[in-house]
Motif scaffolding. Structure first.
Motif, mmCIF file in Angstrom:
data_model
loop_
_atom_site.group_PDB
_atom_site.id
_atom_site.type_symbol
_atom_site.label_atom_id
_atom_site.label_comp_id
_atom_site.label_asym_id
_atom_site.label_seq_id
_atom_site.Cartn_x
_atom_site.Cartn_y
_atom_site.Cartn_z
ATOM 1 N N GLU A 1 0.832 -1.197 0.000
ATOM 2 C CA GLU A 1 0.000 0.000 0.000
ATOM 3 C C GLU A 1 0.874 1.257 0.000
ATOM 4 N N VAL A 2 1.890 1.252 0.839
ATOM 5 C CA VAL A 2 2.771 2.422 0.899
ATOM 6 C C VAL A 2 3.449 2.650 -0.454
ATOM 7 N N VAL A 3 4.010 1.572 -1.011
ATOM 8 C CA VAL A 3 4.697 1.697 -2.293
ATOM 9 C C VAL A 3 3.709 2.152 -3.363
ATOM 10 N N GLY A 4 2.528 1.550 -3.368
ATOM 11 C CA GLY A 4 1.512 1.890 -4.375
ATOM 12 C C GLY A 4 1.147 3.360 -4.315
ATOM 13 N N VAL A 5 0.884 3.869 -3.112
ATOM 14 C CA VAL A 5 0.499 5.278 -2.978
ATOM 15 C C VAL A 5 1.658 6.182 -3.409
ATOM 16 N N THR A 6 2.871 5.802 -3.023
ATOM 17 C CA THR A 6 4.034 6.600 -3.443
ATOM 18 C C THR A 6 4.120 6.654 -4.966
ATOM 19 N N MET A 7 3.895 5.509 -5.591
ATOM 20 C CA MET A 7 3.976 5.451 -7.056
ATOM 21 C C MET A 7 2.900 6.332 -7.696
ATOM 22 N N VAL A 8 1.683 6.276 -7.141
ATOM 23 C CA VAL A 8 0.598 7.088 -7.706
ATOM 24 C C VAL A 8 0.954 8.566 -7.607
ATOM 25 N N VAL A 9 1.489 8.951 -6.446
ATOM 26 C CA VAL A 9 1.849 10.357 -6.262
ATOM 27 C C VAL A 9 2.937 10.752 -7.263
ATOM 28 N N GLN A 10 3.914 9.868 -7.450
ATOM 29 C CA GLN A 10 4.979 10.147 -8.416
ATOM 30 C C GLN A 10 4.416 10.310 -9.821
ATOM 31 N N VAL A 11 3.537 9.391 -10.181
ATOM 32 C CA VAL A 11 3.123 9.309 -11.574
ATOM 33 C C VAL A 11 2.129 10.415 -11.932
ATOM 34 N N LEU A 12 1.340 10.859 -10.959
ATOM 35 C CA LEU A 12 0.400 11.942 -11.278
ATOM 36 C C LEU A 12 1.156 13.216 -11.615
ATOM 37 N N LYS A 13 2.337 13.361 -11.021
ATOM 38 C CA LYS A 13 3.129 14.561 -11.273
ATOM 39 C C LYS A 13 4.034 14.407 -12.493
ATOM 40 N N VAL A 14 3.930 13.288 -13.208
ATOM 41 C CA VAL A 14 4.901 12.990 -14.271
ATOM 42 C C VAL A 14 5.026 14.169 -15.227
ATOM 43 N N PHE A 15 6.288 14.565 -15.468
ATOM 44 C CA PHE A 15 6.541 15.716 -16.329
ATOM 45 C C PHE A 15 7.773 15.495 -17.207
ATOM 46 N N ASP A 16 8.912 15.253 -16.549
ATOM 47 C CA ASP A 16 10.198 15.264 -17.252
ATOM 48 C C ASP A 16 10.257 14.308 -18.437
ATOM 49 N N ILE A 17 9.761 13.083 -18.214
ATOM 50 C CA ILE A 17 9.872 12.076 -19.284
ATOM 51 C C ILE A 17 9.149 12.565 -20.529
ATOM 52 N N VAL A 18 7.932 13.058 -20.325
ATOM 53 C CA VAL A 18 7.134 13.516 -21.462
ATOM 54 C C VAL A 18 7.753 14.768 -22.074
ATOM 55 N N TYR A 19 8.175 15.697 -21.223
ATOM 56 C CA TYR A 19 8.751 16.951 -21.717
ATOM 57 C C TYR A 19 9.962 16.685 -22.605
ATOM 58 N N VAL A 20 10.827 15.790 -22.154
ATOM 59 C CA VAL A 20 12.065 15.554 -22.897
ATOM 60 C C VAL A 20 11.821 14.717 -24.152
ATOM 61 N N MET A 21 10.943 13.714 -24.046
ATOM 62 C CA MET A 21 10.861 12.758 -25.152
ATOM 63 C C MET A 21 9.894 13.152 -26.252
ATOM 64 N N THR A 22 8.747 13.711 -25.916
ATOM 65 C CA THR A 22 7.788 14.079 -26.974
ATOM 66 C C THR A 22 7.220 15.479 -26.775
ATOM 67 N N ASN A 23 7.435 16.079 -25.614
ATOM 68 C CA ASN A 23 6.822 17.361 -25.264
ATOM 69 C C ASN A 23 5.307 17.322 -25.430
ATOM 70 N N GLY A 24 4.719 16.164 -25.212
ATOM 71 C CA GLY A 24 3.258 16.084 -25.266
ATOM 72 C C GLY A 24 2.689 16.028 -26.670
ATOM 73 N N ASN A 25 3.568 16.017 -27.689
ATOM 74 C CA ASN A 25 3.049 15.901 -29.053
ATOM 75 C C ASN A 25 2.589 14.470 -29.307
ATOM 76 N N TYR A 26 1.895 14.277 -30.416
ATOM 77 C CA TYR A 26 1.423 12.953 -30.815
ATOM 78 C C TYR A 26 0.554 12.312 -29.725
ATOM 79 N N GLU A 27 -0.288 13.136 -29.101
ATOM 80 C CA GLU A 27 -1.256 12.649 -28.111
ATOM 81 C C GLU A 27 -0.605 12.015 -26.884
ATOM 82 N N THR A 28 0.556 12.519 -26.494
ATOM 83 C CA THR A 28 1.172 11.993 -25.280
ATOM 84 C C THR A 28 1.132 13.026 -24.153
ATOM 85 N N GLU A 29 0.344 14.085 -24.325
ATOM 86 C CA GLU A 29 0.311 15.159 -23.323
ATOM 87 C C GLU A 29 -0.089 14.631 -21.942
#
Lengths: 427, 296
Positions: free
Chosen positions: B220-248
């Motif tokens: 449960e702890v790991v799961g909640v930590t992961m959810v919190v991390q992933v909701l804030k996801v930014f860097d991966i998308v910004y660097v790799m596609t910048n949200g283009n091609y429906e990856t926003e």
């Protein structure tokens, strides 16, 4: 006229010496490294010519529009600032922050195509410091000679050349649309250049100011002409996927493999340094050269798309329309042959003064050719995506180019950009 | 004994409260307030413009924003179970391997790489070169070696590219999840596992009936930590596609509205949405701590 002016300026100089007052011009620019050094040399030449005028240079590399806006609001702007934002210039001119330069600064030596862009509502507010040219097609000279290809001078000849290259088993274009978080911008240059040639500068201005919608037939036509090349898998190295995944800086390299993987690259003057960086042995003018992106509708001739910096003078409450004699002297000097030759020679950028000596100023034939293009251009227009609101010019326009090239129907793309434009312009 | 006066606790809590107010409460309130106003210039200039719910309407109706919200859901739905599941399985399996430390270290290394660094590495992995040219991307090199056609992976919308971006996140976070599970697993009393084996349970039954229930709080702890991390996801998308091609994703959209389009009002509305999405998970975490006696 010019002589009279010089005499006048000399008188001013002597008067200054006579009163032994040190006059100071405050200039703010945002150029980094090499350009800052070049500008310092221009300033030095000025201070040698006018020993009684001191020039204080302030360099603001980041957020200059915000800083200038704050200084304007606080009432202590610099005297002069070369800026690349024509939209802001118009805004400031209308707000009374800028000094109208009619009758104060002589722009008769300026390249004719550039001059109109310094005007706002019929008054002169900006003189050109330098310009760059985007409407260039780069090609491998030796490969062209070997295959017997001719430089095309019309759109039809360009398409005929493409077909011939395909028939010879080659690929005509190398296109690189990828640019990290700014991906898509090279495509906006294509569309702008085409639009200047199919619809003309007036319609182009209407489009940039959102007086015609993105769904207007003139806009649609420009996109379709771009698609005629970019969406054709036989015309583009790697097809549309290749265009989308190739970085703009790497797009030059395929022209210089043996045999060439592609023959043509549309890109601005700056790409020369990228090409030479990757292939240091190439000689500009011998191994590679440029030709103007060809005209489409003969009515509009060969327009030039580009960018550059215009010097504006801020209203600091002086006696001359809100500024002082020494500031005008400095601005006049910036556009003089002497200053322009220093600037262009140092940077290889396009001088805005038509009387410079191109042979002495530009050591390489490509810069000379680009400058010649600017000099003889039927019209000059600023890169439209830089003039549009960020949400369009640096947002949905870029995204739209990528969507279109990756196969989204044009209507969907343009409807989306139009919706963001209505939102961003407010009309 | 020193008598406790009423103001005494405030001396200790005060500084923390001040700092929290200044660095959290004030910005949060200001952001909510800003979400009802227009862009930056209008907020600070002479034409302050109250736009009512326009920014909020934008957040929930604009096609790019709804795409971002859906993608965030996809990230949570794929990233969380995979990182938690893989972490758990690796922790339990590696416990029986001779070179456990070495293997665990290798799997943990990506957690030490910055998001941007990892994204740049994976951009190379997914790189595309036209047919006939040598592939510089590992993935396409493999595909070509196996006789396939190279693909522009990051522009294959909307499933392939989104899942490949999520894979980068999984690569970064699985090691972290594994290490936590491993620590928890090693804390399970061995005699419990022994007892169940003596009672005749096979290894799968031991895992299913004994190990898993005991690791549940950790999951449960790991799961909640992961959810919190992933909701804030930014860097991966910004660097790799910048949200283009429906990856926003939501955070990248917020960045664009704020720093590219200078639309402070909208960026604020998006920021508040992000905060609202995170609050339930924060509450979950606080509750669990309270349940364990950590907080009264």
């Amino acid at each position: 006229m010019r002589k009279a002016m010089l005499v006048l300026l000399c008188l001013v100089v002597f008067a200054g010496v006579g009163f032994s007052q040190q006059k100071t011009v405050y200039v703010m620019h945002g150029w980094p490294g090499q350009q800052a050094v070049a500008f310092a040399k221009v300033v030095q030449a000025f201070m040698e010519a006018y020993p009684d005028i001191n020039v204080v240079t302030e360099i603001v590399g980041r957020d200059r529009p915000a800083i200038l806006a704050t200084r304007l609001a606080a009432g202590n702007p610099p005297d002069v600032s070369p800026i690349p934002w024509l939209g802001l210039m118009a805004e400031w001119a209308r707000a009374g922050y800028l000094v109208p330069l009619d009758g104060l600064v002589d722009v008769s030596e300026q390249i004719p195509a550039l001059t109109p862009l310094g005007y706002v509502d019929g008054k002169l507010y900006g003189t050109w410091q330098s310009a760059n040219v985007k409407s260039l097609v780069w090609y491998n000279v030796k490969a062209f000679v070997e295959k017997g290809y001719q430089v095309p001078t019309t759109w039809d000849e360009l398409i005929a050349l493409c077909d011939r290259i395909v028939a010879d088993g080659g690929v005509p274009w190398s296109i690189g649309l990828e640019s990290g978080a700014a991906s898509g911008w090279p495509g906006t240059d294509w569309i702008e250049d085409i639009m200047l040639r199919t619809a003309g500068p007036e319609v182009y201005d209407q489009w940039v100011n959102h007086e015609i919608p993105w769904t207007d037939p003139a806009v649609v036509e420009a996109w379709e002409k771009f698609g005629q090349i970019a969406l054709n898998p036989a015309y583009v190295l790697g097809g549309p996927v290749g265009a989308l995944t190739t970085n703009f800086g790497d797009a030059g390299a395929p022209l210089f493999t043996d045999p060439p993987q592609a023959y043509l690259l549309k890109q601005a003057t700056f790409i020369q340094s990228f090409i030479l960086n990757q292939k240091p042995d190439l000689v500009p003018g011998e191994d590679f050269a440029v030709f103007p992106f060809p005209p489409i509708d003969p009515k509009f001739g060969t327009p030039v798309l580009g960018g550059g910096d215009v010097s504006v003078v801020f209203n600091t409450g002086g006696p001359l329309n809100g500024t002082r004699e020494e500031v005008i002297t400095f601005v006049q000097f910036l556009s003089s042959v002497k200053a322009q030759e220093i600037w262009a020679r140092e940077l290889g950028e396009m001088a805005a003064n038509k009387n410079i000596d191109p042979v002495a100023t530009y050591p390489d034939p490509i810069a000379r050719a680009a400058w010649q293009m600017l000099l003889t251009a039927d019209s000059f227009r600023y890169d439209g995506s830089d003039l549009m609101p960020g949400a369009v010019g640096a947002g949905s326009f870029w995204q739209g180019v990528l969507d279109y090239v990756s196969g989204v129907p044009l209507k969907t793309v343009l409807d989306y950009i139009e919706s963001t434009a209505v939102d961003a312009y407010g009309y | 004994m020193l008598k406790t006066k009423k103001w005494h606790p405030w001396v200790f809590v005060g500084p923390a409260l001040l700092i929290l107010t200044f660095f959290f409460v004030y910005p949060a309130v200001a952001t909510i307030w800003r979400s009802f106003y227009g862009s930056g210039q209008e907020l600070f200039g002479p034409n302050v413009r109250h736009v009512g719910l326009a920014n909020w309407r934008y957040v929930f109706t604009n096609p790019t924003m709804t795409r971002a919200l859906r993608n965030n859901a996809l990230w949570v739905g794929v990233f969380t179970p995979v990182t938690v599941g893989l972490g758990l399985i690796l922790a339990v399996l590696l416990d029986r391997v001779k070179y456990e430390r070495v293997l665990k270290s290798i799997i943990f290394v990506p957690a030490a790489i910055s998001y941007v660094g990892a994204s740049i590495i994976w951009r190379f992995v997914y790189a595309y070169r036209p047919v006939g040219l040598s592939q510089i991307g590992v993935l396409n090199a493999l595909v070509v070696a196996l006789g396939g056609e190279p693909q522009g992976w990051l522009i294959l919308r909307p499933w392939v590219n989104n899942l490949l971006l999520i894979a980068v996140g999984i690569w970064i976070w699985t090691g972290f999840s594994m290490v936590i599970f491993s620590a928890a697993y090693k804390n399970i009393p061995r005699d419990l596992l022994e007892a169940s084996r003596i009672d005749g349970a096979n290894e799968f039954q031991v895992f299913r009936r004994v190990t898993l229930p005991l690791l549940r709080p950790t999951a449960e702890v790991v799961g909640v930590t992961m959810v919190v991390q992933v909701l804030k996801v930014f860097d991966i998308v910004y660097v790799m596609t910048n949200g283009n091609y429906e990856t926003e994703v939501v955070a990248n959209r917020m960045y664009k509205e704020m720093f590219n389009f200078f639309n402070y009002g909208r960026a604020s509305a998006i920021a508040v949405v992000l905060l609202l999405m995170l609050i339930p998970f924060m509450i979950l975490n606080v509750r669990r701590l309270a349940g364990q006696g950590g907080v009264q």
